[in-house]
Design a protein around this motif. Structure first.
Motif, PDB file in Angstrom:
ATOM      1  N   TRP A 191     -12.531  -4.259  -6.504  1.00 53.55           N
ATOM      2  CA  TRP A 191     -11.166  -4.375  -7.041  1.00 53.55           C
ATOM      3  C   TRP A 191     -10.200  -5.207  -6.211  1.00 53.55           C
ATOM      4  CZ3 TRP A 191      -7.568  -2.044  -3.795  1.00 53.55           C
ATOM      5  CH2 TRP A 191      -8.044  -1.036  -2.937  1.00 53.55           C
ATOM      6  N   GLN A 205      -2.933   0.120   4.493  1.00 51.77           N
ATOM      7  CA  GLN A 205      -2.752   1.170   3.473  1.00 51.77           C
ATOM      8  C   GLN A 205      -3.904   2.174   3.519  1.00 51.77           C
ATOM      9  OE1 GLN A 205      -0.955   1.747   0.255  1.00 51.77           O
ATOM     10  NE2 GLN A 205       0.776   0.417   0.678  1.00 51.77           N
ATOM     11  N   ILE A 209      -3.851   6.219   4.410  1.00 46.44           N
ATOM     12  CA  ILE A 209      -4.355   7.294   3.549  1.00 46.44           C
ATOM     13  C   ILE A 209      -5.396   8.111   4.299  1.00 46.44           C
ATOM     14  CG2 ILE A 209      -5.657   7.811   1.447  1.00 46.44           C
ATOM     15  CD1 ILE A 209      -4.482   5.259   0.214  1.00 46.44           C
ATOM     16  N   ILE A 214      -2.394  11.694   1.664  1.00 45.09           N
ATOM     17  CA  ILE A 214      -1.409  11.221   0.698  1.00 45.09           C
ATOM     18  C   ILE A 214      -0.217  12.169   0.562  1.00 45.09           C
ATOM     19  CG2 ILE A 214      -3.242  10.070  -0.600  1.00 45.09           C
ATOM     20  CD1 ILE A 214      -2.984  12.191  -2.762  1.00 45.09           C
ATOM     21  N   SER A 215      -0.338  13.376   1.122  1.00 44.91           N
ATOM     22  CA  SER A 215       0.768  14.335   1.046  1.00 44.91           C
ATOM     23  C   SER A 215       1.889  13.918   1.998  1.00 44.91           C
ATOM     24  CB  SER A 215       0.287  15.741   1.410  1.00 44.91           C
ATOM     25  OG  SER A 215      -0.648  16.208   0.477  1.00 44.91           O
ATOM     26  N   PRO A 216       3.131  14.185   1.635  1.00 43.50           N
ATOM     27  CA  PRO A 216       4.272  13.827   2.495  1.00 43.50           C
ATOM     28  C   PRO A 216       4.297  14.694   3.766  1.00 43.50           C
ATOM     29  CG  PRO A 216       4.974  14.265   0.242  1.00 43.50           C
ATOM     30  CD  PRO A 216       3.575  14.786   0.375  1.00 43.50           C
TER      31      PRO A 216
ATOM     32  N   ILE B 168       3.177  13.157  -3.481  1.00 43.93           N
ATOM     33  CA  ILE B 168       2.523  11.999  -2.885  1.00 43.93           C
ATOM     34  C   ILE B 168       3.574  11.187  -2.138  1.00 43.93           C
ATOM     35  CG2 ILE B 168       1.397   9.777  -3.363  1.00 43.93           C
ATOM     36  CD1 ILE B 168       0.041  11.054  -5.760  1.00 43.93           C
ATOM     37  N   ARG B 169       3.229  10.751  -0.928  1.00 48.68           N
ATOM     38  CA  ARG B 169       4.174   9.980  -0.114  1.00 48.68           C
ATOM     39  C   ARG B 169       4.743   8.803  -0.906  1.00 48.68           C
ATOM     40  NH1 ARG B 169       0.051   8.599   4.327  1.00 48.68           N
ATOM     41  NH2 ARG B 169       1.385   6.749   4.446  1.00 48.68           N
ATOM     42  N   ASP B 171       5.760   6.021   0.084  1.00 52.59           N
ATOM     43  CA  ASP B 171       5.444   4.666   0.569  1.00 52.59           C
ATOM     44  C   ASP B 171       4.084   4.168   0.107  1.00 52.59           C
ATOM     45  OD1 ASP B 171       4.335   6.704   2.264  1.00 52.59           O
ATOM     46  OD2 ASP B 171       3.754   5.117   3.665  1.00 52.59           O
ATOM     47  N   LEU B 172       3.346   5.000  -0.616  1.00 50.67           N
ATOM     48  CA  LEU B 172       2.009   4.572  -1.027  1.00 50.67           C
ATOM     49  C   LEU B 172       2.033   3.816  -2.354  1.00 50.67           C
ATOM     50  CD1 LEU B 172      -0.263   7.622  -0.079  1.00 50.67           C
ATOM     51  CD2 LEU B 172       0.087   5.474   1.165  1.00 50.67           C
ATOM     52  N   ASP B 173       1.292   2.739  -2.391  1.00 52.36           N
ATOM     53  CA  ASP B 173       1.123   1.951  -3.611  1.00 52.36           C
ATOM     54  C   ASP B 173       0.170   2.708  -4.543  1.00 52.36           C
ATOM     55  OD1 ASP B 173       0.677  -1.508  -4.367  1.00 52.36           O
ATOM     56  OD2 ASP B 173      -0.123   0.162  -5.519  1.00 52.36           O
ATOM     57  N   LYS B 175      -1.201   1.942  -7.385  1.00 49.71           N
ATOM     58  CA  LYS B 175      -2.364   1.206  -7.909  1.00 49.71           C
ATOM     59  C   LYS B 175      -3.505   1.241  -6.896  1.00 49.71           C
ATOM     60  CE  LYS B 175      -4.197  -2.268 -10.647  1.00 49.71           C
ATOM     61  NZ  LYS B 175      -4.052  -3.725 -10.435  1.00 49.71           N
ATOM     62  N   ILE B 176      -3.192   0.940  -5.654  1.00 43.71           N
ATOM     63  CA  ILE B 176      -4.204   1.006  -4.605  1.00 43.71           C
ATOM     64  C   ILE B 176      -4.735   2.431  -4.463  1.00 43.71           C
ATOM     65  CG2 ILE B 176      -4.560   0.861  -2.091  1.00 43.71           C
ATOM     66  CD1 ILE B 176      -2.904  -1.622  -2.019  1.00 43.71           C
ATOM     67  N   LEU B 177      -3.828   3.390  -4.537  1.00 46.31           N
ATOM     68  CA  LEU B 177      -4.241   4.784  -4.383  1.00 46.31           C
ATOM     69  C   LEU B 177      -5.203   5.194  -5.491  1.00 46.31           C
ATOM     70  CD1 LEU B 177      -4.138   7.441  -2.952  1.00 46.31           C
ATOM     71  CD2 LEU B 177      -2.052   8.023  -4.215  1.00 46.31           C
TER      72      LEU B 177
END
Lengths: 218, 218
Positions: A191, A205, A209, A214-216, B168-169, B171-173, B175-177
DNA sequence: GTCTATAGATAGATAGAC
DNA sequence: GTCTATCTATCTATAGAC
């Protein structure tokens, strides 16, 4: 990488200049074939790719390919080995550049950078490898196994030292973590689009992760 | 899942008992072919698998397969669609079971459970799908695209609501996630061994890595 | 519904000219 | 080193008997 020994030693002594030029030309042609084949193996798969297509993409006739490789199998086998080598070399290079006293977490971080960089910089070789490996006949897979084992062994050592140093939670199964990590990195070949962002940004990124979740708050 | 309409409607009125038995037998045979084919497509790839091998594994001759499927393409096409459907249905089932007022994070958690469960419970279909999809001719891929799009759309919605709800944070993208998450889950078909632990345990480990990261304290 | 037999296409690999 | 020509094998799909 593997050279045809018989031809290489044939006229080794005489005409060093001419021989060197010929060998260099041979290297270029081999490379053209490997590049063409890896693109096709990635896109259509090993079995669906014909030698005529490889030859055509490399700018020659099908019969001519057999001067450089003894079989279609020999081509894919070299592509498999080259792919692992690219990634392994890049990971080792970055880890060793840190020096012997480096923090285990820092070593892990640059290993992720190196894996992603090696992977995506030689995308067609690695994609051909990842997509085809599991479906190739066993004798072809077997020849690639030693390199693969050495590479995952390197990762297992990195992960173990990181966990021992307290950089990885003690409750995590390192085998699952290694499979999960390398797997999620490998999948990026499916991708990642170079025009949508640099490899370095992507690696940041993914490391974010992976290390913090991914949690704040975290 | 898809039935050959022409045959089904042929003698629809008369002999309901016999017809029902015949239709059920037909379903069984179709299923045998699909199961045999998905195993082979996973192990050897679509192009390397011959109709004779599929027929042999399904206990019939090559010519007989054409009574049930119009082509080899039709077999793989049905396998692709079935695979996505299995996973999508299992994810929806678990998310909807939570009810409309459920926390976005809980919905995401059961979606991961559902994806892994659907994936590994129909491993040969999903592995055949994941391994072959990218190398199939475009017209075959295209027929599978609507289902795929619907499925990733469902995930994008889950992830967006989770991020909006602060699970979910920021700052995370996304789409990437999404690509990273589904990719890392999909890759488990390459290494998960049912005898080494249950799907539930595996899902717990992966959710733990994904939500909280591999670093301690977090 | 399954069989056997086969048509028609195309593959990997080889031989020998240049 | 690359070419053309071709051998041999094997593939998907079809036809027609049962």
């Amino acid at each position: 990488m593997r050279e045809p020994e018989s031809r290489k030693t044939a006229k080794a002594v005489q005409e060093p200049n001419k021989r060197r030029k010929a060998a260099s030309q041979e290297h270029v042609t081999r490379r053209k074939i490997l590049d063409a084949a890896s693109d096709l193996f990635r896109d259509k798969g090993y079995a669906s790719t014909t030698l005529r297509q490889i030859a055509d993409a490399a700018g020659m006739q099908a019969g001519s390919v057999y001067y450089h490789f003894e079989s279609k199998d020999a081509i894919v086998s070299e592509i498999l080995d080259l792919g692992i080598t690219y990634v392994f070399d890049e990971v080792k290079r970055r880890v060793e550049k840190l020096g012997p006293g480096a923090e285990p977490k820092a070593r892990l971080e640059v290993a992720i950078d190196g894996h992603l960089s090696g992977l995506l910089s030689h995308e067609s070789f690695l994609s051909a490898n990842i997509r085809n490996y599991g479906q190739l006949p066993e004798d072809l897979r077997k020849k690639n196994v030693p390199l693969r084992r050495a590479y995952v062994g390197y990762w297992d050592a990195l992960l173990l030292e990181a966990q021992k140093a307290g950089a990885i939670r003690a409750d995590l199964d390192l085998k699952i973590l290694r499979l999960f990590t390398i797997g999620s990195l490998n999948w990026t070949v499916e991708w990642h689009k170079p025009d949508k962002g640099s490899i370095e940004e992507l690696s940041m990124q993914i490391k974010s992760i992976l290390f913090d979740g991914i949690s704040p708050v975290g």
